[in-house]
Design a protein around this motif. Structure first.
Motif, PDB file in Angstrom:
ATOM      1  N   MET A   1       0.854  -1.157   0.000  1.00  0.00           N
ATOM      2  CA  MET A   1       0.000   0.000   0.000  1.00  0.00           C
ATOM      3  C   MET A   1       0.906   1.227   0.000  1.00  0.00           C
ATOM      4  SD  MET A   1      -3.294   0.440   2.459  1.00  0.00           S
ATOM      5  CE  MET A   1      -2.585  -0.693   3.576  1.00  0.00           C
ATOM      6  N   THR A   2       0.502   2.247  -0.717  1.00  0.00           N
ATOM      7  CA  THR A   2       1.258   3.490  -0.714  1.00  0.00           C
ATOM      8  C   THR A   2       0.318   4.655  -0.451  1.00  0.00           C
ATOM      9  OG1 THR A   2       1.025   3.767  -3.109  1.00  0.00           O
ATOM     10  CG2 THR A   2       3.014   2.640  -2.329  1.00  0.00           C
ATOM     11  N   GLY A   3       0.897   5.730   0.041  1.00  0.00           N
ATOM     12  CA  GLY A   3       0.134   6.931   0.311  1.00  0.00           C
ATOM     13  C   GLY A   3      -0.107   7.197   1.783  1.00  0.00           C
ATOM     14  N   MET A   4       0.170   6.220   2.638  1.00  0.00           N
ATOM     15  CA  MET A   4      -0.028   6.435   4.076  1.00  0.00           C
ATOM     16  C   MET A   4       1.157   7.224   4.632  1.00  0.00           C
ATOM     17  SD  MET A   4      -1.955   3.040   5.569  1.00  0.00           S
ATOM     18  CE  MET A   4      -0.474   2.232   6.035  1.00  0.00           C
ATOM     19  N   THR A   5       0.848   8.245   5.428  1.00  0.00           N
ATOM     20  CA  THR A   5       1.905   9.086   5.991  1.00  0.00           C
ATOM     21  C   THR A   5       1.883   9.158   7.512  1.00  0.00           C
ATOM     22  OG1 THR A   5       0.505  11.052   5.765  1.00  0.00           O
ATOM     23  CG2 THR A   5       1.985  10.533   3.916  1.00  0.00           C
ATOM     24  N   CYS A   6       0.856   8.550   8.135  1.00  0.00           N
ATOM     25  CA  CYS A   6       0.758   8.643   9.596  1.00  0.00           C
ATOM     26  C   CYS A   6      -0.204   7.583  10.131  1.00  0.00           C
ATOM     27  CB  CYS A   6       0.277  10.038  10.002  1.00  0.00           C
ATOM     28  SG  CYS A   6      -1.401  10.414   9.457  1.00  0.00           S
ATOM     29  N   ALA A   7      -0.314   7.536  11.447  1.00  0.00           N
ATOM     30  CA  ALA A   7      -1.233   6.590  12.089  1.00  0.00           C
ATOM     31  C   ALA A   7      -2.680   6.906  11.751  1.00  0.00           C
ATOM     32  CB  ALA A   7      -1.024   6.602  13.596  1.00  0.00           C
ATOM     33  N   GLY A   8      -2.988   8.156  11.481  1.00  0.00           N
ATOM     34  CA  GLY A   8      -4.338   8.528  11.078  1.00  0.00           C
ATOM     35  C   GLY A   8      -4.733   7.857   9.769  1.00  0.00           C
ATOM     36  N   CYS A   9      -3.763   7.743   8.875  1.00  0.00           N
ATOM     37  CA  CYS A   9      -4.008   7.041   7.605  1.00  0.00           C
ATOM     38  C   CYS A   9      -4.340   5.581   7.876  1.00  0.00           C
ATOM     39  CB  CYS A   9      -2.781   7.129   6.701  1.00  0.00           C
ATOM     40  SG  CYS A   9      -2.348   8.791   6.170  1.00  0.00           S
ATOM     41  N   THR A  10      -3.636   4.990   8.818  1.00  0.00           N
ATOM     42  CA  THR A  10      -3.886   3.602   9.200  1.00  0.00           C
ATOM     43  C   THR A  10      -5.335   3.443   9.653  1.00  0.00           C
ATOM     44  OG1 THR A  10      -1.596   3.331   9.874  1.00  0.00           O
ATOM     45  CG2 THR A  10      -3.156   1.745  10.753  1.00  0.00           C
ATOM     46  N   ASN A  11      -5.787   4.358  10.490  1.00  0.00           N
ATOM     47  CA  ASN A  11      -7.172   4.310  10.982  1.00  0.00           C
ATOM     48  C   ASN A  11      -8.170   4.484   9.843  1.00  0.00           C
ATOM     49  OD1 ASN A  11      -6.296   3.966  13.609  1.00  0.00           O
ATOM     50  ND2 ASN A  11      -6.318   6.151  14.055  1.00  0.00           N
ATOM     51  N   HIS A  12      -7.855   5.357   8.902  1.00  0.00           N
ATOM     52  CA  HIS A  12      -8.744   5.605   7.765  1.00  0.00           C
ATOM     53  C   HIS A  12      -8.891   4.345   6.910  1.00  0.00           C
ATOM     54  CE1 HIS A  12      -9.719   8.286   4.068  1.00  0.00           C
ATOM     55  NE2 HIS A  12     -10.816   7.920   4.678  1.00  0.00           N
ATOM     56  N   VAL A  13      -7.788   3.702   6.576  1.00  0.00           N
ATOM     57  CA  VAL A  13      -7.829   2.472   5.769  1.00  0.00           C
ATOM     58  C   VAL A  13      -8.528   1.357   6.551  1.00  0.00           C
ATOM     59  CG1 VAL A  13      -6.454   0.688   4.630  1.00  0.00           C
ATOM     60  CG2 VAL A  13      -5.811   3.098   4.394  1.00  0.00           C
ATOM     61  N   SER A  14      -8.211   1.241   7.827  1.00  0.00           N
ATOM     62  CA  SER A  14      -8.802   0.208   8.662  1.00  0.00           C
ATOM     63  C   SER A  14     -10.318   0.351   8.731  1.00  0.00           C
ATOM     64  CB  SER A  14      -8.195   0.262  10.063  1.00  0.00           C
ATOM     65  OG  SER A  14      -8.743  -0.735  10.889  1.00  0.00           O
ATOM     66  N   SER A  15     -10.797   1.554   8.955  1.00  0.00           N
ATOM     67  CA  SER A  15     -12.249   1.752   9.048  1.00  0.00           C
ATOM     68  C   SER A  15     -12.914   1.512   7.698  1.00  0.00           C
ATOM     69  CB  SER A  15     -12.584   3.139   9.591  1.00  0.00           C
ATOM     70  OG  SER A  15     -12.145   4.148   8.714  1.00  0.00           O
ATOM     71  N   THR A  16     -12.223   1.813   6.612  1.00  0.00           N
ATOM     72  CA  THR A  16     -12.744   1.539   5.274  1.00  0.00           C
ATOM     73  C   THR A  16     -12.884   0.039   5.053  1.00  0.00           C
ATOM     74  OG1 THR A  16     -11.812   3.569   4.369  1.00  0.00           O
ATOM     75  CG2 THR A  16     -12.257   1.780   2.799  1.00  0.00           C
TER      76      THR A  16
END
Length: 64
Positions: A1-16
């Motif tokens: 996966m590319t485009g993640m820059t922080c833990a917030g991105c992790t949460n966004h993908v996870s919730s998706t």
């Protein structure tokens, strides 16, 4: 996966991924940019999971 820059991105993908029908368990890791997804093959497939991730502005590919 590319485009993640922080833990917030992790949460966004996870919730998706949690919203995708057929996802049983998932773990998104940053740093590392990896999502490990257990899913019901009768309800979803890798292509649908990739499309869900791409819909929220990240890129994904299957890694064996």
């Amino acid at each position: 996966m590319t485009g993640m820059t922080c833990a917030g991105c992790t949460n966004h993908v996870s919730s998706t991924l949690k919203k995708v029908s057929g996802v049983i368990e998932q773990s998104v890791q940053y740093p590392g940019d990896v999502a490990i997804i257990q899913f019901d093959t009768t309800k979803t497939n890798p292509e649908k999971l990739i499309k869900a991730i791409e819909k929220v502005s990240y890129e994904a590919e299957i890694v064996n």
